[in-house]
Design a protein around this motif. Structure first.
Motif: not given
Length: 527
Positions: A304-309, A311-316, A510-515
């Protein structure tokens, strides 16, 4: 000559003032024939009908009076000629609304000629003719990025507003002067440091007009001088990008696909190292999401931690009732079919929220057993098919609000929830009709209390046809996610599902915000 017919001749003097000036000075008698003008063309000539003596002073008076401007007043029927005019059956109704205030008789010819002070403004009650009354400035031709283009200022007497017409190739902009002033990019009206407008509360109370329009020296923009002395400059590319457009520009951004189409192309995959370390790698991930509606980052650690990294490369991460990052399996921990081994049909997530998440992220951490393949369906392709085959159903679903909800009882792990939203199944751009969002989840659809009884049959017909298109295997792309593969899915475009499975299947996501992700796409130049 009858006064109405004479004034009809004056109607065209403004348009052909240059040609008339050359002929008037010769003091030659002309016979004015019935005009063959139409609303689509004001460039047909005046044929000889009656002998009238024209002189230079009359033409000069006409130019001074701006007879092409609509004055909203009707002049009284006063004439001094001994033969008072009568309505001619050959004349159209609009001609009898045109009158002179004062006339005098030419001693030489005996024909009535208007005095310099009595040339009136033009008035007409014929709507078709009013639509055709347009004053044109001289057309300016230029080349924009190698494309033949033109610029012209027009003024409609019907709406009494100035219009700037810009033609660039097949694209035509007709921009009202008020819009141009409201969007002036000078430092007086726009803060270039904060990228915000400086509000002009008195904009609508001033009688603002364009005095002149010129192309900039390098033909990359337009310079406008206003009647209050203010000068505005607009970049041509900025106008093309920001003014009303009835044609969708998303053709190069979206590639609509079905099963055969997507399987015939390389899978949209970006390596973990490229995604995490290279700007080009991140740009490729985002470009894939824009083009296909999904992208896979391959080579991440199955945690899960690696997945979060990744994801966060794109946005929060967007926090929802499920938290930020979440890990789930078939333990029925939450009130959602995803927490089971059952098959899931195509759907989008979070339809019960006013603004559903922009991206859905999945990462398969562990899978032992059979089944559990991930299903992807291009929702925009389905909507395009509905629009082409049953446009009336497309329009109905675009304009009909459908409720969705999520209910969860309180428990030691949850305070309890009842989320409820109202939204249309289809969302499009208001001017171009470009597809923006599909909001489709039969599992979360709430009691249908937004459709009146008379429209219930129409709703189920339209919704049923959309379901049939979505359920057609021709549009189904199946992919078995492996540990290390992080998939980003555009939740506003691509629907997802899964096949039933047996054994152990552990997923995180997880989900990422559209905007936020769309903003990143714009900054990377791929949107």
């Amino acid at each position: 000559m009858k006064p109405t017919s004479l004034y009809r001749s004056f109607f065209y003097v403004k348009v052909w003032s240059v040609q008339l000036n050359r002929t008037i000075t010769s003091s030659t008698n002309y016979r004015i024939n019935e005009c063959l003008a139409s609303t689509s063309s004001l460039i047909r000539g005046i044929n000889i009908h009656k002998e009238i003596l024209w002189n230079q002073s009359i033409a000069q008076a006409v130019r001074m009076k701006h007879t092409m401007r609509n004055s909203q007043s009707v002049f009284q029927d006063k004439y001094t000629h001994k033969n008072k005019s009568k309505r001619s059956p050959k004349m159209s109704g609009w001609a009898h609304n045109l009158h002179f205030q004062k006339c005098f008789t030419s001693r030489k010819s005996g024909h009535m000629v208007p005095s310099v002070s009595s040339v009136p403004s033009l008035v007409t009650k014929d709507r078709n003719l009013k639509n055709a009354l347009v004053i044109h400035s001289q057309q300016q031709r230029f080349s924009h990025n190698g494309t033949e283009s033109s610029l012209k200022l027009e003024s409609s007497s019907e709406s009494d507003q100035q219009l700037l017409r810009i033609d660039v190739g097949r694209r035509s902009l007709v921009i009202p002067a008020l819009w141009l002033r409201d969007h002036c990019r000078s430092s007086k009206y726009y803060n270039h440091e904060t990228h915000q407008k400086n509000a002009d509360p008195d904009l609508l109370t001033r009688n603002l007009k364009i005095d002149s329009v010129e192309m900039t020296t390098n033909s990359s923009g337009v310079t406008i001088v206003w009647n209050d002395g203010h000068v505005s400059e607009f970049n041509m590319d900025w106008l093309l990008s920001n003014y009303y457009n009835e044609k969708s520009e998303s053709g190069t951004r979206h590639l609509l696909w079905d099963r055969d189409n997507i399987e015939s192309q390389p899978l949209p995959v970006v390596s973990y190292d490229d995604h995490m370390t290279l700007e080009a790698g991140l740009s490729k991930t985002v470009s894939n999401i824009c083009k296909y509606g999904f992208s896979i980052v391959e080579g991440a650690d199955a945690t899960e931690a690696a997945t979060e990294k990744v994801v966060q490369r794109l946005t929060f991460v967007q926090e929802t009732l499920f938290g930020k990052m979440w890990t789930f399996t078939s333990d029925a921990q939450r009130s959602d079919t995803a927490y089971s081994t059952l098959a899931l049909g195509s759907h989008t997530d979070l339809t019960y929220m006013d603004t559903p998440a922009g991206i859905q992220v999945f990462h398969c951490l562990k899978h032992t057993g059979t089944g559990g393949e991930t299903l992807l369906v291009d929702g925009f392709r389905c909507l395009k098919a509905l629009r082409q085959t049953h446009p009336e159903d497309f329009e109905f679903l675009k304009n009909t609000v459908v409720p969705h909800e999520y209910k969860e009882n309180p428990s030691p792990d949850s305070p309890g929830y009842h989320l409820y939203s109202l939204g249309t199944t289809i969302r499009t751009h208001p001017s171009s009709g470009e597809l923006i969002q599909i909001r489709f989840n039969p599992y979360d659809r709430a009691p249908l209390n937004t459709v009146p009884a008379t429209e219930i049959p129409t709703f189920y017909r339209a919704y049923g046809r959309l379901i049939k298109i979505i359920s057609d295997p021709v549009g189904h792309f199946w992919h078995r996610l492996k540990p290390g593969q992080v998939i980003f899915i555009d939740n506003w475009r691509v629907m997802h599902g899964r096949s039933a499975f047996a054994g152990t299947r552990v997923m995180c996501g997880c989900y990422l915000p559209r905007d936020e992700w769309v903003s990143k796409a714009r900054m990377l130049g791929v949107w």
